[in-house]
Structure formats: structure tokens, C-alpha cells
Design an enzyme around this catalytic site. Structure first.
Site, PDB file in Angstrom:
ATOM      1  N   GLY A  57       0.773  -1.236   0.000  1.00  0.00           N
ATOM      2  CA  GLY A  57       0.000   0.000   0.000  1.00  0.00           C
ATOM      3  C   GLY A  57       0.807   1.289   0.000  1.00  0.00           C
ATOM      4  O   GLY A  57       0.392   2.286  -0.584  1.00  0.00           O
ATOM      5  N   GLU A 111       3.947   4.108   6.114  1.00  0.00           N
ATOM      6  CA  GLU A 111       2.685   3.400   5.868  1.00  0.00           C
ATOM      7  C   GLU A 111       1.747   4.279   5.049  1.00  0.00           C
ATOM      8  O   GLU A 111       1.816   5.509   5.124  1.00  0.00           O
ATOM      9  CB  GLU A 111       1.996   3.081   7.202  1.00  0.00           C
ATOM     10  N   ASP A 112       0.847   3.623   4.332  1.00  0.00           N
ATOM     11  CA  ASP A 112      -0.197   4.394   3.654  1.00  0.00           C
ATOM     12  C   ASP A 112      -1.319   4.726   4.632  1.00  0.00           C
ATOM     13  O   ASP A 112      -1.851   5.818   4.642  1.00  0.00           O
ATOM     14  CB  ASP A 112      -0.740   3.656   2.421  1.00  0.00           C
ATOM     15  N   ASP A 115      -4.890   1.721  10.477  1.00  0.00           N
ATOM     16  CA  ASP A 115      -6.320   1.480  10.640  1.00  0.00           C
ATOM     17  C   ASP A 115      -6.533   0.856  12.031  1.00  0.00           C
ATOM     18  O   ASP A 115      -6.591   1.577  13.029  1.00  0.00           O
ATOM     19  CB  ASP A 115      -6.734   0.538   9.496  1.00  0.00           C
ATOM     20  N   LYS A 143      -6.498   6.571  10.884  1.00  0.00           N
ATOM     21  CA  LYS A 143      -7.942   6.369  11.072  1.00  0.00           C
ATOM     22  C   LYS A 143      -8.203   5.969  12.525  1.00  0.00           C
ATOM     23  O   LYS A 143      -8.518   4.797  12.813  1.00  0.00           O
ATOM     24  CB  LYS A 143      -8.381   5.239  10.124  1.00  0.00           C
ATOM     25  N   PHE A 165     -14.379   3.758   3.730  1.00  0.00           N
ATOM     26  CA  PHE A 165     -13.388   2.876   3.139  1.00  0.00           C
ATOM     27  C   PHE A 165     -12.786   3.593   1.942  1.00  0.00           C
ATOM     28  O   PHE A 165     -13.488   3.955   0.997  1.00  0.00           O
ATOM     29  CB  PHE A 165     -14.039   1.556   2.707  1.00  0.00           C
ATOM     30  N   VAL A 166     -11.493   3.837   2.004  1.00  0.00           N
ATOM     31  CA  VAL A 166     -10.864   4.652   0.959  1.00  0.00           C
ATOM     32  C   VAL A 166      -9.963   3.810   0.062  1.00  0.00           C
ATOM     33  O   VAL A 166      -9.397   2.801   0.485  1.00  0.00           O
ATOM     34  CB  VAL A 166     -10.054   5.821   1.570  1.00  0.00           C
ATOM     35  N   ASP A 172      -6.086  -0.266  -1.905  1.00  0.00           N
ATOM     36  CA  ASP A 172      -6.871  -1.094  -2.821  1.00  0.00           C
ATOM     37  C   ASP A 172      -8.212  -1.530  -2.263  1.00  0.00           C
ATOM     38  O   ASP A 172      -8.455  -1.496  -1.050  1.00  0.00           O
ATOM     39  CB  ASP A 172      -6.075  -2.356  -3.169  1.00  0.00           C
ATOM     40  N   ARG A 178      -5.295   0.819  -6.746  1.00  0.00           N
ATOM     41  CA  ARG A 178      -4.045   1.334  -6.162  1.00  0.00           C
ATOM     42  C   ARG A 178      -3.427   2.408  -7.058  1.00  0.00           C
ATOM     43  O   ARG A 178      -2.710   3.278  -6.587  1.00  0.00           O
ATOM     44  CB  ARG A 178      -3.026   0.208  -5.992  1.00  0.00           C
TER      45      ARG A 178
HETATM   46  C1  PRP Z   1      -3.090  -2.227   4.679  1.00  0.00           C
HETATM   47  C2  PRP Z   1      -2.259  -0.962   4.800  1.00  0.00           C
HETATM   48  C3  PRP Z   1      -1.568  -1.104   6.114  1.00  0.00           C
HETATM   49  C4  PRP Z   1      -2.550  -1.931   6.930  1.00  0.00           C
HETATM   50  C5  PRP Z   1      -3.240  -1.073   7.932  1.00  0.00           C
HETATM   51  O1  PRP Z   1      -2.278  -3.253   4.227  1.00  0.00           O
HETATM   52  O2  PRP Z   1      -1.335  -0.858   3.738  1.00  0.00           O
HETATM   53  O3  PRP Z   1      -0.344  -1.769   6.020  1.00  0.00           O
HETATM   54  O4  PRP Z   1      -3.513  -2.476   5.999  1.00  0.00           O
HETATM   55  O5  PRP Z   1      -4.251  -1.783   8.568  1.00  0.00           O
HETATM   56  P1  PRP Z   1      -4.240  -2.121  10.103  1.00  0.00           P
HETATM   57  O6  PRP Z   1      -3.850  -0.887  10.847  1.00  0.00           O
HETATM   58  O7  PRP Z   1      -5.689  -2.505  10.355  1.00  0.00           O
HETATM   59  O8  PRP Z   1      -3.319  -3.260  10.340  1.00  0.00           O
HETATM   60  P2  PRP Z   1      -2.836  -4.660   3.718  1.00  0.00           P
HETATM   61  O9  PRP Z   1      -2.553  -5.704   4.729  1.00  0.00           O
HETATM   62  O10 PRP Z   1      -4.241  -4.516   3.253  1.00  0.00           O
HETATM   63  O11 PRP Z   1      -1.880  -4.972   2.496  1.00  0.00           O
HETATM   64  P3  PRP Z   1      -1.452  -4.007   1.293  1.00  0.00           P
HETATM   65  O12 PRP Z   1      -0.502  -2.979   1.851  1.00  0.00           O
HETATM   66  O13 PRP Z   1      -0.783  -4.935   0.350  1.00  0.00           O
HETATM   67  O14 PRP Z   1      -2.697  -3.374   0.740  1.00  0.00           O
END
Ligand code: PRP
Length: 193
Positions: A57, A111-112, A115, A143, A165-166, A172, A178
Site C-alpha cells: 500500500g 505506511e499508507d 487502521d 484512522k 473505506f478509501v 486497494d 491502487r
Molecule cells: C493495509 C495498509 C496497512 C494496513 C493497515 O495493508 O497498507 O499496512 O492495511 O491496517 P491495520 O492498521 O488494520 O493493520 P494490507 O494488509 O491490506 O496490504 P497491502 O498494503 O498490500 O494493501
């Protein structure tokens, strides 16, 4: 390859490419200043920070943030996947580890989005065990309403106060969107029930 325009699935733009660019430049300048300050950089050998991109991400944010940091840095990549899907909430799996050691180094995790906080908590635990000089975190989006575990974040691009949900700019839905240059909210029709 499907020729459907991904933009047609977006209901509204939350942060435009221009807003992201401006905020990223501000963050880069702040990070650069902080790590140039001898009181903050604790790498005893005086080595520059290692900026760690959390794949997948954070890829686009990392690429722009790195270009907004005009001082010395190295970078590395780690890939993790979280399964916050109800059946195994909070489970994080390591897909690809860092290439190099971080012992004694100043580490900045990029990080992106933060959550629930499980991914970041997992990363911090793993990195702490490798004995770095310091660990800081920069996330484009935070968030807080979704947080399940307490994590500290040092640099935040934008804070989301609602539970939307963004997608876009690295984020993604089922592997798609993405590559949108901005962050937006999906139309309900684009989300499978
Ligand atoms: C997403 C995002 C963070 C994580 C945050 O990654 O990039 O790394 O979720 O969520 P959390 O705080 O609830 O743990 P994901 O695991 O979806 O993989 P991606 O980066 O490949 O999209």
C-alpha cells in the site's frame, strides 16, 4: 487487459493529487529537519536514517515522500499482509523481510494507512527485537476510530474521523484502484456485497 476506467467507480475524491503532493512535501521537510537534528538522530555512528516502505500500500506515498526528503537517507522494503476479515482479525503475515540489518540505525516506517493498528504493532515488535537506535512512523492516513491496538505515530498526512473505506494512491479494494493518483471513496455499486 480491461479497458474500464477505474475512475468511473469513484463516488467522491477525498484527497486530490495536489493536496497529497503538498502535504507530502510538508512531511518530507519536517522529517528531514528532525533527522538532521543531532538531538533526535541517535545512530551513534552518525549514519542516515533507513526509511522502510511497507508494501504494497505505501509504494506510491513512499516514492513521493522519498523525493521530498532532501537530506541523506537509505531505503528498504518490507511486505506484510493483514487478515482483518473477521475470521482472523489482527493476524499479520510477513511476505518479504527487509534486505539489510537495522541494528543501531534510525528507522522510519512509512505506511499508507494506520487502521486497526495491528500491522504497525506487528512491525514495531519485529523491529524492536533487532535493536535499532530509534523507530518512528510516518503514515499518509490515520484512522483513529478504527483502532484496536494502541500504536504511536510520529508523522500523519491526514486524519480520517469517519469510517469511510478509501482507495487510491496505493490503497486497494480487492487488489484494484491502487493506481489512482488521488484518494477517494468507492461507489456502493462497485463494492461486492
Ligand atoms: C493495509 C495498509 C496497512 C494496513 C493497515 O495493508 O497498507 O499496512 O492495511 O491496517 P491495520 O492498521 O488494520 O493493520 P494490507 O494488509 O491490506 O496490504 P497491502 O498494503 O498490500 O494493501
Amino acid at each position: 487487459m480491461s479497458s474500464k476506467l477505474i475512475e468511473s467507480d469513484i463516488e467522491s475524491v477525498l484527497f486530490s493529487a495536489e493536496e497529497i503532493e503538498a502535504r507530502t512535501r510538508e512531511l518530507g521537510a519536517r522529517i528531514s529537519a528532525d533527522y538532521s537534528d543531532a538531538r533526535i538522530t541517535r545512530d551513534v555512528a552518525g549514519r542516515p536514517p533507513i526509511v522502510v516502505c511497507v508494501l504494497r500500500g505505501a509504494l506510491l506515498f513512499m516514492a513521493d515522500l522519498a523525493r521530498s526528503i532532501p537530506t541523506q537517507m537509505e531505503y528498504d522494503f518490507i511486505c506484510v499482509a493483514s487478515y482483518g476479515n473477521g475470521t482472523s482479525p489482527g493476524v499479520v503475515r510477513l511476505i518479504k523481510d527487509l534486505e539489510g540489518p537495522i541494528r543501531g540505525r534510525d528507522v522510519l516506517i512509512v505506511e499508507d494507512i494506520v487502521d486497526t493498528g495491528h500491522t504497525l504493532s506487528y512491525l514495531r515488535r519485529g523491529f524492536d527485537a533487532r535493536d535499532p537506535a530509534s523507530i518512528r512512523v510516518c503514515t499518509l492516513l490515520d484512522k483513529p476510530p478504527r483502532r484496536e491496538v494502541e500504536v504511536s505515530v510520529d508523522y500523519v498526512g491526514f486524519t480520517l474521523t469517519s469510517n469511510e473505506f478509501v482507495v487510491g494512491y496505493g490503497m486497494d479494494y480487492r487488489g484494484l484502484y491502487r493506481n489512482l493518483p488521488y484518494i477517494g471513496v468507492l461507489r456502493p455499486e462497485a463494492i461486492d456485497a
